[in-house]
Design a protein around this motif. Structure first.
Motif, PDB file in Angstrom:
ATOM      1  N   PRO A 147       0.844  -1.209   0.000  1.00  0.00           N
ATOM      2  CA  PRO A 147       0.000   0.000   0.000  1.00  0.00           C
ATOM      3  C   PRO A 147       0.873   1.250   0.000  1.00  0.00           C
ATOM      4  CG  PRO A 147      -0.828  -1.600   1.584  1.00  0.00           C
ATOM      5  CD  PRO A 147       0.490  -2.121   1.116  1.00  0.00           C
ATOM      6  N   PHE A 148       0.616   2.120  -0.976  1.00  0.00           N
ATOM      7  CA  PHE A 148       1.515   3.253  -1.162  1.00  0.00           C
ATOM      8  C   PHE A 148       1.424   4.251  -0.019  1.00  0.00           C
ATOM      9  CE2 PHE A 148       3.125   7.090  -3.352  1.00  0.00           C
ATOM     10  CZ  PHE A 148       4.360   6.584  -3.728  1.00  0.00           C
ATOM     11  N   SER A 149       0.270   4.391   0.591  1.00  0.00           N
ATOM     12  CA  SER A 149       0.129   5.304   1.718  1.00  0.00           C
ATOM     13  C   SER A 149       0.838   4.723   2.939  1.00  0.00           C
ATOM     14  CB  SER A 149      -1.346   5.540   2.049  1.00  0.00           C
ATOM     15  OG  SER A 149      -1.989   6.225   1.002  1.00  0.00           O
ATOM     16  N   GLY A 150       1.629   5.541   3.591  1.00  0.00           N
ATOM     17  CA  GLY A 150       2.300   5.101   4.800  1.00  0.00           C
ATOM     18  C   GLY A 150       3.654   4.476   4.505  1.00  0.00           C
ATOM     19  N   THR A 151       3.781   3.209   4.859  1.00  0.00           N
ATOM     20  CA  THR A 151       5.060   2.519   4.754  1.00  0.00           C
ATOM     21  C   THR A 151       5.546   2.422   3.315  1.00  0.00           C
ATOM     22  OG1 THR A 151       4.497   1.230   6.731  1.00  0.00           O
ATOM     23  CG2 THR A 151       6.279   0.406   5.358  1.00  0.00           C
ATOM     24  N   GLY A 152       4.660   2.132   2.373  1.00  0.00           N
ATOM     25  CA  GLY A 152       5.064   2.022   0.978  1.00  0.00           C
ATOM     26  C   GLY A 152       5.627   3.327   0.438  1.00  0.00           C
ATOM     27  N   PHE A 153       5.078   4.447   0.853  1.00  0.00           N
ATOM     28  CA  PHE A 153       5.573   5.744   0.408  1.00  0.00           C
ATOM     29  C   PHE A 153       7.004   5.977   0.888  1.00  0.00           C
ATOM     30  CE2 PHE A 153       5.904  10.390   1.329  1.00  0.00           C
ATOM     31  CZ  PHE A 153       5.958  10.823   0.019  1.00  0.00           C
ATOM     32  N   LEU A 154       7.288   5.630   2.142  1.00  0.00           N
ATOM     33  CA  LEU A 154       8.636   5.834   2.661  1.00  0.00           C
ATOM     34  C   LEU A 154       9.625   4.829   2.074  1.00  0.00           C
ATOM     35  CD1 LEU A 154       9.574   8.022   4.565  1.00  0.00           C
ATOM     36  CD2 LEU A 154       9.716   6.322   6.370  1.00  0.00           C
ATOM     37  N   ARG A 155       9.178   3.625   1.768  1.00  0.00           N
ATOM     38  CA  ARG A 155      10.055   2.688   1.068  1.00  0.00           C
ATOM     39  C   ARG A 155      10.472   3.252  -0.289  1.00  0.00           C
ATOM     40  NH1 ARG A 155       6.324  -2.729   2.065  1.00  0.00           N
ATOM     41  NH2 ARG A 155       6.889  -3.076   4.266  1.00  0.00           N
ATOM     42  N   THR A 156       9.524   3.871  -0.980  1.00  0.00           N
ATOM     43  CA  THR A 156       9.824   4.446  -2.287  1.00  0.00           C
ATOM     44  C   THR A 156      10.812   5.601  -2.166  1.00  0.00           C
ATOM     45  OG1 THR A 156       7.610   3.826  -3.050  1.00  0.00           O
ATOM     46  CG2 THR A 156       8.800   5.470  -4.340  1.00  0.00           C
ATOM     47  N   ILE A 157      10.616   6.454  -1.178  1.00  0.00           N
ATOM     48  CA  ILE A 157      11.533   7.582  -0.993  1.00  0.00           C
ATOM     49  C   ILE A 157      12.944   7.076  -0.693  1.00  0.00           C
ATOM     50  CG2 ILE A 157      12.076   9.530   0.504  1.00  0.00           C
ATOM     51  CD1 ILE A 157       9.141  10.047   0.796  1.00  0.00           C
ATOM     52  N   THR A 158      13.046   6.049   0.150  1.00  0.00           N
ATOM     53  CA  THR A 158      14.364   5.494   0.465  1.00  0.00           C
ATOM     54  C   THR A 158      15.015   4.895  -0.772  1.00  0.00           C
ATOM     55  OG1 THR A 158      13.502   4.961   2.667  1.00  0.00           O
ATOM     56  CG2 THR A 158      15.608   3.993   2.058  1.00  0.00           C
ATOM     57  N   GLY A 159      14.235   4.203  -1.599  1.00  0.00           N
ATOM     58  CA  GLY A 159      14.782   3.657  -2.834  1.00  0.00           C
ATOM     59  C   GLY A 159      15.284   4.737  -3.772  1.00  0.00           C
ATOM     60  N   VAL A 160      14.532   5.822  -3.903  1.00  0.00           N
ATOM     61  CA  VAL A 160      14.966   6.934  -4.759  1.00  0.00           C
ATOM     62  C   VAL A 160      16.232   7.562  -4.197  1.00  0.00           C
ATOM     63  CG1 VAL A 160      14.316   9.210  -5.614  1.00  0.00           C
ATOM     64  CG2 VAL A 160      12.638   7.361  -5.606  1.00  0.00           C
ATOM     65  N   LEU A 161      16.300   7.729  -2.882  1.00  0.00           N
ATOM     66  CA  LEU A 161      17.490   8.305  -2.250  1.00  0.00           C
ATOM     67  C   LEU A 161      18.725   7.450  -2.518  1.00  0.00           C
ATOM     68  CD1 LEU A 161      18.806  10.393  -0.329  1.00  0.00           C
ATOM     69  CD2 LEU A 161      18.136   8.876   1.569  1.00  0.00           C
ATOM     70  N   ALA A 163      19.142   5.350  -4.906  1.00  0.00           N
ATOM     71  CA  ALA A 163      19.452   5.348  -6.338  1.00  0.00           C
ATOM     72  C   ALA A 163      20.287   6.558  -6.724  1.00  0.00           C
ATOM     73  CB  ALA A 163      18.158   5.319  -7.148  1.00  0.00           C
ATOM     74  N   VAL A 164      20.138   7.661  -6.002  1.00  0.00           N
ATOM     75  CA  VAL A 164      20.868   8.888  -6.323  1.00  0.00           C
ATOM     76  C   VAL A 164      22.198   8.960  -5.576  1.00  0.00           C
ATOM     77  CG1 VAL A 164      20.785  11.407  -6.220  1.00  0.00           C
ATOM     78  CG2 VAL A 164      18.745  10.109  -6.855  1.00  0.00           C
ATOM     79  N   THR A 165      22.181   8.680  -4.260  1.00  0.00           N
ATOM     80  CA  THR A 165      23.368   8.892  -3.428  1.00  0.00           C
ATOM     81  C   THR A 165      24.142   7.623  -3.138  1.00  0.00           C
ATOM     82  OG1 THR A 165      22.118   8.594  -1.362  1.00  0.00           O
ATOM     83  CG2 THR A 165      22.187  10.806  -2.303  1.00  0.00           C
ATOM     84  N   GLY A 166      23.592   6.457  -3.439  1.00  0.00           N
ATOM     85  CA  GLY A 166      24.234   5.216  -3.044  1.00  0.00           C
ATOM     86  C   GLY A 166      23.637   4.697  -1.751  1.00  0.00           C
ATOM     87  N   ALA A 167      23.686   3.390  -1.569  1.00  0.00           N
ATOM     88  CA  ALA A 167      23.076   2.758  -0.401  1.00  0.00           C
ATOM     89  C   ALA A 167      23.938   2.999   0.830  1.00  0.00           C
ATOM     90  CB  ALA A 167      22.887   1.262  -0.646  1.00  0.00           C
ATOM     91  N   SER A 168      23.437   3.780   1.766  1.00  0.00           N
ATOM     92  CA  SER A 168      24.162   4.091   2.998  1.00  0.00           C
ATOM     93  C   SER A 168      23.141   4.378   4.083  1.00  0.00           C
ATOM     94  CB  SER A 168      25.095   5.290   2.801  1.00  0.00           C
ATOM     95  OG  SER A 168      25.638   5.705   4.032  1.00  0.00           O
ATOM     96  N   LYS A 169      23.058   3.506   5.054  1.00  0.00           N
ATOM     97  CA  LYS A 169      22.115   3.723   6.153  1.00  0.00           C
ATOM     98  C   LYS A 169      22.481   4.957   6.969  1.00  0.00           C
ATOM     99  CE  LYS A 169      19.864   1.279   9.981  1.00  0.00           C
ATOM    100  NZ  LYS A 169      19.820   0.003  10.742  1.00  0.00           N
ATOM    101  N   PRO A 170      23.763   5.153   7.357  1.00  0.00           N
ATOM    102  CA  PRO A 170      24.094   6.415   8.050  1.00  0.00           C
ATOM    103  C   PRO A 170      23.802   7.634   7.194  1.00  0.00           C
ATOM    104  CG  PRO A 170      25.864   4.811   8.294  1.00  0.00           C
ATOM    105  CD  PRO A 170      24.922   4.259   7.278  1.00  0.00           C
ATOM    106  N   GLY A 171      24.050   7.553   5.891  1.00  0.00           N
ATOM    107  CA  GLY A 171      23.731   8.684   5.017  1.00  0.00           C
ATOM    108  C   GLY A 171      22.248   8.961   4.965  1.00  0.00           C
ATOM    109  N   ALA A 172      21.424   7.887   4.986  1.00  0.00           N
ATOM    110  CA  ALA A 172      19.973   8.083   4.998  1.00  0.00           C
ATOM    111  C   ALA A 172      19.532   8.760   6.288  1.00  0.00           C
ATOM    112  CB  ALA A 172      19.271   6.739   4.829  1.00  0.00           C
ATOM    113  N   PHE A 173      20.165   8.395   7.414  1.00  0.00           N
ATOM    114  CA  PHE A 173      19.845   9.066   8.678  1.00  0.00           C
ATOM    115  C   PHE A 173      20.135  10.566   8.563  1.00  0.00           C
ATOM    116  CE2 PHE A 173      19.145   5.057  10.544  1.00  0.00           C
ATOM    117  CZ  PHE A 173      18.679   5.233  11.836  1.00  0.00           C
TER     118      PHE A 173
END
Length: 519
Positions: A147-161, A163-173
């Motif tokens: 479901p795109f509302s809620g958790t699905g929306f934030l999963r998408t934002i994290t994927g886009v992030l 895709a642009v900056t590289g996979a980094s959990k500290p960077g996402a924080f």
């Protein structure tokens, strides 16, 4: 050396002012406090670099790069705002707030990794982001995220992030903490624009440096993005209320879409504030177009409210929003939060008893109390609650003027409506840990009420009865002490000699007739 524009002085063209230096910030009473905060942020960047070298981790290396990029962007924003305000204090304030946000993101990262062993929502979003990033780099968005509302929306934002900056959990924080910081900046600028008589400096310090605003919305999660969305909504609303509707409506609409996709009920709460502002607020510059503008605004609010109610009903899985479904949803929330480990308490719900609203207000804004703490986080929350209670008492003169400000500044009514709706919606929560995280969504609007113009109360003067002798002052001769004769003395003597002022108009040559005869 970083350069900034000085404050403009009378007689100078602001556009022709030369740039000053940061060291010339003469408007600050204690600039060293902000410099210490900035040093803390630079230390956080240094920690990321040390972690990248010590652990040979690509994630920490990407995080350090992200922090440097965010530092550069924030520097440009701070310079722009300082130039607009003609104040060096603005630059230091923005950079210090950004630095403390970096520290808050590091603390949240440490808390999630060490104390919670990675068991947090951020870990789930990180896994989804790493999974979705390769597809998003090829512009393939077909994968189902739920479901795109809620958790699905934030999963998408994290994927886009990623895709642009590289996979980094500290960077996402760091990125999500920075987004919450931008939301706080927008809230501050909205207050300055819509409540120009308010204490904007006080509001900036509170919304940027309050411990809960630094710590909680600084992780990879919904809280940070919610603060960012609320900042967009509030800044757009402030522009609409202050002759900036052309840009204000798109900004507010973007914020409502973002908040509606993340947490539809939070977007609905802001809608309540908009309705209260539209109903109570008065235009500062009324014109012949004011009634048509109000009709247009209410029409837009009707459409927005219909959409938000539908989205919220779909989000909670109910057929519609009414008293029964709202009560059931709040009771379900009470049941879910009571199952969380630690910090459980008996909530003061207003769903069945509106008389509990004052107690629910205290719970939402100030609890836990010092005697209710069970761990270090609760102790820090209790300390902030005590500070807020003291600040509320110190702001009692400001709160006395709340009704007048709601009428004169619709943004105050907007903030007050959000506070009331939030207390009603979250009064069923029964866990202090969850409540402390959710509280950051309403705290900026509660702080608006504590930064209103202070009502000036004139002290009563002691009543003293008048001396009767002071009512009739003796006639003074201005020539008495000058040694010169009074040229009007003869005329005054003649005037005082006449007992009857109308006697001069009487004709004594004609005999009087009637009852009253002379002689």
């Amino acid at each position: 050396m970083t350069t900034l524009p000085p404050s403009s002085s009378p007689g100078e063209d602001p556009e022709s002012l030369s740039l000053g230096t940061v060291e010339s910030a003469d408007l600050l009473k204690r600039p060293w406090l902000m410099r210490v905060a900035m040093f803390s942020g630079y230390t956080a960047i240094g920690v990321a670099l040390v972690m990248a070298v010590a652990t040979a981790s690509m994630e920490w290396a990407l995080a350090a790069v992200d922090m440097l990029v965010l530092l550069g962007i924030t520097h440009l924003i701070a310079r722009r705002l300082a130039y607009y305000d003609r104040s060096n204090e603005t630059y230091l304030l923005v950079m210090a707030g950004f630095s403390m946000k970096l520290v808050g993101s590091l603390l949240r990262m440490l808390m999630t990794t060490v104390f919670y062993s990675g068991i947090a929502d951020a870990t789930e979003y990180d896994i989804w982001g790493k999974f979705l990033a390769p597809s998003y780099r090829t512009l393939d968005f077909s994968y189902d995220v739920g479901p795109f509302s809620g958790t699905g929306f934030l999963r998408t934002i994290t994927g886009v992030l990623y895709a642009v900056t590289g996979a980094s959990k500290p960077g996402a924080f760091m990125f999500f903490g920075w987004s919450a910081f931008i939301g706080a900046l927008l809230l501050w600028r909205a207050f300055m624009r819509a409540v120009p008589e308010g204490d904007a400096r006080r509001y900036a310090f509170l919304v940027l440096f309050l411990p809960s605003m630094i710590y909680w919305p600084s992780a990879l999660g919904k809280d940070a993005w919610a603060v960012f969305s609320l900042g967009l909504i509030s800044y757009g609303v402030a522009r609409v209320m202050s002759k900036g509707a052309l840009l204000g409506f798109p900004i507010a609409a973007l914020g409502l879409v973002s908040a509606g996709l993340l947490r539809p009920h939070v977007a609905l709460i802001t809608f309540v504030g908009m309705v209260l502002a539209a109903g109570l607020g008065k235009s500062r510059s009324p014109s012949a177009r004011t009634p048509f503008a109000r009709v247009l605004i209410f029409g837009i609010l009707f459409v927005v409210g219909t959409v938000l109610i539908g989205r919220t009903s779909q989000f909670f899985g109910v057929s519609g929003l009414n008293q029964e479904t709202v009560n059931q949803t709040l009771q379900d929330a009470e049941g879910r939060t009571s199952k969380e480990a630690g910090s459980v308490f008996t909530p003061v719900s207003v769903t069945n008893n509106p008389a509990n609203f004052p107690l629910a207000t205290v719970t939402i804004l100030y609890r836990p109390f010092p005697f209710e703490v069970g761990n270090v986080q609760s102790l820090l929350s209790a300390g902030e609650g005590v500070f807020l209670m003291w600040l509320t008492w110190q702001s009692r003169r400001r709160l006395r003027n709340l009704w007048n400000q709601m009428r004169y500044s619709p943004y105050v009514a907007y903030s007050f409506g959000i506070v009331l709706a939030f207390i009603y919606a979250f009064s069923a929560f029964s866990n202090f840990g969850i409540l402390a995280r959710q509280r950051v969504q309403v705290m900026p609007f509660f702080l608006v009420l504590l930064c209103l113009p202070e009502r000036k109360v004139t002290p009563r003067k002691e009543f003293k009865p008048l001396d009767p002798s002071s009512l009739v002052a003796p006639r003074e001769n201005p020539y008495e002490n000058q040694g010169a004769p009074n040229p009007y003395a003869a005329h005054e003597a003649e005037q005082h000699a006449i007992d009857n002022p109308y006697e001069r108009f009487q004709d004594d040559t004609q005999p009087r007739r009637g009852r009253f005869r002379r002689g």
